[in-house]
Design a protein around this motif. Structure first.
Motif, PDB file in Angstrom:
ATOM      1  N   ASP A 108      64.120  94.689  17.877  1.00  0.00           N
ATOM      2  CA  ASP A 108      64.053  94.129  19.229  1.00  0.00           C
ATOM      3  C   ASP A 108      62.612  93.847  19.651  1.00  0.00           C
ATOM      4  N   LEU A 109      61.933  93.032  18.882  1.00  0.00           N
ATOM      5  CA  LEU A 109      60.517  92.708  19.102  1.00  0.00           C
ATOM      6  C   LEU A 109      60.289  92.063  20.470  1.00  0.00           C
ATOM      7  N   THR A 110      59.287  92.580  21.190  1.00  0.00           N
ATOM      8  CA  THR A 110      58.853  92.009  22.461  1.00  0.00           C
ATOM      9  C   THR A 110      57.341  91.814  22.391  1.00  0.00           C
ATOM     10  N   SER A 111      56.789  91.071  23.344  1.00  0.00           N
ATOM     11  CA  SER A 111      55.338  90.878  23.358  1.00  0.00           C
ATOM     12  C   SER A 111      54.619  92.202  23.604  1.00  0.00           C
ATOM     13  N   GLN A 112      55.207  93.108  24.382  1.00  0.00           N
ATOM     14  CA  GLN A 112      54.599  94.435  24.610  1.00  0.00           C
ATOM     15  C   GLN A 112      54.560  95.239  23.325  1.00  0.00           C
ATOM     16  N   LYS A 113      55.644  95.226  22.555  1.00  0.00           N
ATOM     17  CA  LYS A 113      55.660  95.939  21.276  1.00  0.00           C
ATOM     18  C   LYS A 113      54.635  95.334  20.322  1.00  0.00           C
ATOM     19  N   LEU A 114      54.523  94.019  20.311  1.00  0.00           N
ATOM     20  CA  LEU A 114      53.555  93.351  19.446  1.00  0.00           C
ATOM     21  C   LEU A 114      52.136  93.765  19.813  1.00  0.00           C
ATOM     22  N   GLN A 115      51.838  93.816  21.089  1.00  0.00           N
ATOM     23  CA  GLN A 115      50.517  94.246  21.562  1.00  0.00           C
ATOM     24  C   GLN A 115      50.219  95.683  21.123  1.00  0.00           C
ATOM     25  N   SER A 116      51.187  96.568  21.293  1.00  0.00           N
ATOM     26  CA  SER A 116      51.020  97.971  20.889  1.00  0.00           C
ATOM     27  C   SER A 116      50.837  98.082  19.388  1.00  0.00           C
ATOM     28  N   LEU A 117      51.643  97.354  18.634  1.00  0.00           N
ATOM     29  CA  LEU A 117      51.541  97.378  17.176  1.00  0.00           C
ATOM     30  C   LEU A 117      50.164  96.916  16.722  1.00  0.00           C
ATOM     31  N   ARG A 118      49.682  95.832  17.278  1.00  0.00           N
ATOM     32  CA  ARG A 118      48.354  95.321  16.898  1.00  0.00           C
ATOM     33  C   ARG A 118      47.261  96.350  17.188  1.00  0.00           C
ATOM     34  N   SER A 119      47.349  96.996  18.330  1.00  0.00           N
ATOM     35  CA  SER A 119      46.352  97.990  18.714  1.00  0.00           C
ATOM     36  C   SER A 119      46.382  99.201  17.778  1.00  0.00           C
ATOM     37  N   ILE A 120      47.563  99.713  17.502  1.00  0.00           N
ATOM     38  CA  ILE A 120      47.692 100.895  16.641  1.00  0.00           C
ATOM     39  C   ILE A 120      47.329 100.539  15.200  1.00  0.00           C
ATOM     40  N   ARG A 121      47.729  99.368  14.753  1.00  0.00           N
ATOM     41  CA  ARG A 121      47.366  98.921  13.400  1.00  0.00           C
ATOM     42  C   ARG A 121      45.845  98.847  13.257  1.00  0.00           C
ATOM     43  N   ALA A 122      45.170  98.265  14.249  1.00  0.00           N
ATOM     44  CA  ALA A 122      43.703  98.153  14.211  1.00  0.00           C
ATOM     45  C   ALA A 122      43.050  99.535  14.211  1.00  0.00           C
ATOM     46  N   LYS A 123      43.639 100.486  14.932  1.00  0.00           N
ATOM     47  CA  LYS A 123      43.117 101.854  14.959  1.00  0.00           C
ATOM     48  C   LYS A 123      43.119 102.464  13.560  1.00  0.00           C
ATOM     49  N   HIS A 124      44.163 102.193  12.784  1.00  0.00           N
ATOM     50  CA  HIS A 124      44.302 102.792  11.459  1.00  0.00           C
ATOM     51  C   HIS A 124      43.663 101.954  10.351  1.00  0.00           C
ATOM     52  N   LEU A 125      43.714 100.640  10.459  1.00  0.00           N
ATOM     53  CA  LEU A 125      43.186  99.774   9.406  1.00  0.00           C
ATOM     54  C   LEU A 125      41.766  99.296   9.683  1.00  0.00           C
ATOM     55  N   GLY A 126      41.300  99.450  10.914  1.00  0.00           N
ATOM     56  CA  GLY A 126      39.963  98.984  11.256  1.00  0.00           C
ATOM     57  C   GLY A 126      39.868  97.484  11.046  1.00  0.00           C
ATOM     58  N   SER A 127      38.819  97.050  10.380  1.00  0.00           N
ATOM     59  CA  SER A 127      38.629  95.610  10.163  1.00  0.00           C
ATOM     60  C   SER A 127      39.369  95.111   8.916  1.00  0.00           C
ATOM     61  N   HIS A 128      40.012  96.015   8.176  1.00  0.00           N
ATOM     62  CA  HIS A 128      40.762  95.622   6.982  1.00  0.00           C
ATOM     63  C   HIS A 128      41.969  94.775   7.388  1.00  0.00           C
ATOM     64  N   GLN A 129      42.131  93.619   6.769  1.00  0.00           N
ATOM     65  CA  GLN A 129      43.208  92.695   7.139  1.00  0.00           C
ATOM     66  C   GLN A 129      43.996  92.248   5.913  1.00  0.00           C
ATOM     67  N   PRO A 130      44.934  93.071   5.442  1.00  0.00           N
ATOM     68  CA  PRO A 130      45.745  92.671   4.300  1.00  0.00           C
ATOM     69  C   PRO A 130      46.693  91.530   4.673  1.00  0.00           C
TER      70      PRO A 130
END
Length: 134
Positions: free
Chosen positions: A82-104
């Motif tokens: 059930d993807l929403t823009s809020q979930k996408l925003q949260s996912l991007r933020s948490i992903r960046a926290k863990h992956l840093g500048s790494h962009q697979p």
């Protein structure tokens, strides 16, 4: 030695991922889809953000089991219920926290359900690490 290259060709959208990942040499690691299950197989977290943190923690543990870390990931598939823009925003933020500048290289898939009705996301990954010299 393994050589990883992440490429974003001109003319393609420049996001928080790479459009192309290449790996030469090394050992390829396939990580099964990680969900917000704790060590006992119980769903962890009531919010999307809590579950997202748990999924990245489980992904970290899975990678560590193969002597790898987030920087070794060359491809991620992310499934969000059930993807929403809020979930996408949260996912991007948490992903960046863990992956840093790494962009697979990455794919995000909206899905109506996952293996358990209380799960909100699942992430599978492919990583490559250098083989140790003999």
């Amino acid at each position: 030695m393994s050589k990883l290259q992440f490429i974003n060709p001109r003319g393609l959208f420049q996001g928080s991922f790479s459009h192309v990942a290449t790996a030469q040499g090394g050992t390829t690691i396939y990580i099964s889809g990680q969900v917000a299950f704790d060590e006992e197989g119980k769903v962890f977290g009531k919010t999307f953000e809590e579950q997202c943190e748990k999924v990245f923690d489980n992904l970290r543990l899975a990678l560590a089991g193969a002597h790898a870390n987030f920087s070794h990931i060359v491809k991620m598939n992310i499934y969000v219920r059930d993807l929403t823009s809020q979930k996408l925003q949260s996912l991007r933020s948490i992903r960046a926290k863990h992956l840093g500048s790494h962009q697979p290289a990455s794919t995000l898939i909206a899905t109506p359900g996952l293996v358990h009705e209380d799960l909100m996301l699942e992430i599978e990954a492919i990583a490559v690490i250098a083989n140790e010299a003999s």
